[in-house]
Enzyme design. Structure first.
Site, PDB file in Angstrom:
ATOM      1  N   CYS A  13       1.019  -1.093   0.032  1.00  0.00           N
ATOM      2  CA  CYS A  13      -0.032   0.162  -0.080  1.00  0.00           C
ATOM      3  C   CYS A  13       0.898   1.332  -0.046  1.00  0.00           C
ATOM      4  O   CYS A  13       2.097   1.077  -0.415  1.00  0.00           O
ATOM      5  CB  CYS A  13      -0.813   0.155   1.066  1.00  0.00           C
ATOM      6  SG  CYS A  13      -0.133   0.096   2.757  1.00  0.00           S
ATOM      7  N   ASN A  16       2.387   1.524   4.192  1.00  0.00           N
ATOM      8  CA  ASN A  16       2.790   0.345   4.945  1.00  0.00           C
ATOM      9  C   ASN A  16       2.240   0.448   6.398  1.00  0.00           C
ATOM     10  O   ASN A  16       2.900  -0.161   7.432  1.00  0.00           O
ATOM     11  CB  ASN A  16       4.010  -0.336   4.816  1.00  0.00           C
ATOM     12  CG  ASN A  16       4.394  -1.737   5.086  1.00  0.00           C
ATOM     13  OD1 ASN A  16       5.423  -2.074   5.812  1.00  0.00           O
ATOM     14  ND2 ASN A  16       3.407  -2.518   5.035  1.00  0.00           N
ATOM     15  N   CYS A  18      -1.334   0.642   7.190  1.00  0.00           N
ATOM     16  CA  CYS A  18      -2.900   0.575   7.390  1.00  0.00           C
ATOM     17  C   CYS A  18      -3.137  -0.977   6.788  1.00  0.00           C
ATOM     18  O   CYS A  18      -3.373  -1.856   7.316  1.00  0.00           O
ATOM     19  CB  CYS A  18      -3.785   1.500   7.075  1.00  0.00           C
ATOM     20  SG  CYS A  18      -3.549   2.956   7.835  1.00  0.00           S
ATOM     21  N   ARG A  19      -3.591  -0.764   5.317  1.00  0.00           N
ATOM     22  CA  ARG A  19      -4.010  -1.853   4.447  1.00  0.00           C
ATOM     23  C   ARG A  19      -2.719  -3.113   4.168  1.00  0.00           C
ATOM     24  O   ARG A  19      -3.174  -4.084   4.393  1.00  0.00           O
ATOM     25  CB  ARG A  19      -4.231  -1.290   3.032  1.00  0.00           C
ATOM     26  CG  ARG A  19      -5.426  -0.190   3.224  1.00  0.00           C
ATOM     27  CD  ARG A  19      -5.734   0.188   1.855  1.00  0.00           C
ATOM     28  NE  ARG A  19      -4.763   1.323   1.591  1.00  0.00           N
ATOM     29  CZ  ARG A  19      -4.410   1.836   0.598  1.00  0.00           C
ATOM     30  NH1 ARG A  19      -5.273   1.534  -0.596  1.00  0.00           N
ATOM     31  NH2 ARG A  19      -3.516   2.690   0.189  1.00  0.00           N
ATOM     32  N   SER A  20      -1.645  -2.733   3.992  1.00  0.00           N
ATOM     33  CA  SER A  20      -0.663  -3.764   3.558  1.00  0.00           C
ATOM     34  C   SER A  20      -0.204  -4.549   4.911  1.00  0.00           C
ATOM     35  O   SER A  20      -0.345  -5.842   4.881  1.00  0.00           O
ATOM     36  CB  SER A  20       0.399  -3.531   2.633  1.00  0.00           C
ATOM     37  OG  SER A  20       1.127  -2.427   3.487  1.00  0.00           O
ATOM     38  N   ASP A 129      -8.117   3.324   1.306  1.00  0.00           N
ATOM     39  CA  ASP A 129      -7.411   3.865   2.178  1.00  0.00           C
ATOM     40  C   ASP A 129      -8.180   4.188   3.467  1.00  0.00           C
ATOM     41  O   ASP A 129      -8.795   5.223   3.436  1.00  0.00           O
ATOM     42  CB  ASP A 129      -6.180   4.821   1.569  1.00  0.00           C
ATOM     43  CG  ASP A 129      -5.355   4.974   2.695  1.00  0.00           C
ATOM     44  OD1 ASP A 129      -5.145   4.489   3.929  1.00  0.00           O
ATOM     45  OD2 ASP A 129      -3.984   5.675   2.270  1.00  0.00           O
TER      46      ASP A 129
END
Length: 172
Positions: A13, A16, A18-20, A129
């Site tokens: 993301c 690095n 939140c999402r990944s 995001d």
């Protein structure tokens, strides 16, 4: 018993945090539940390095913990040039990340770079995001990543079915 080959997956993301890292943790959890954790190298990174060395966003840590997943040992990092050779799959959370990854990877590694939702579920859409939103955004992202992780684990299990383990075949 011969050892099975390891397949490698990198989730990417923007920062690095939140999402990944959530995708890394959820996918590891799914693999663990399927007894397949040892078959995979799983990591996450960001296209930017602003948060390098930082733990995941507390909201990602919290949503993961509610689902029995611990992200606290993870630390943010920026994708390195060597990651394009090291990982079999580089799964971007959104189109912007995918474009950045393709620009950095060069021509030889483009076939490894995909959108997570498209590769796993055949849905050409972004994982949004949640950074600037509330807790409900993190819950939505968790659900998307969980569904994609289940589908991804199922999809990647195929190369190890049958006697020809270790050789992925385009004819399957």
């Amino acid at each position: 018993m011969t050892s099975q080959p390891r397949q490698s997956v990198l989730f990417v993301c923007l920062g690095n945090i939140c999402r990944s890292p959530l995708a890394e943790g959820v996918f590891r959890h799914v693999l663990q539940n399927r007894g397949a954790a040892g078959r995979f190298l799983v990591d996450s990174a960001g296209t930017g390095g602003w948060h390098a060395g930082s733990p995941p966003d507390p909201r990602s840590v919290e949503i993961a913990a509610r689902h029995g997943i611990d992200l606290t040992a993870q630390r943010a990092r920026r994708i390195a040039d060597g990651d394009f050779a090291r990982f079999d799959l580089v799964l971007a959370m959104d189109r912007s990340n995918r474009a950045e990854l393709k620009a950095r990877a060069g021509g030889g590694r483009l076939d490894r770079i995909h959108l997570l939702m498209d590769f796993a579920l055949g849905e050409a859409r972004d994982v949004p995001d949640p950074y600037y939103g509330g807790a409900d955004g993190f819950e939505t992202v968790y659900r998307m990543i969980r569904a994609a992780s289940e589908a991804l684990a199922e999809k990647l299990a195929a190369p190890w079915d049958g006697p020809d383990r270790g050789q992925a075949s385009s004819t399957r």
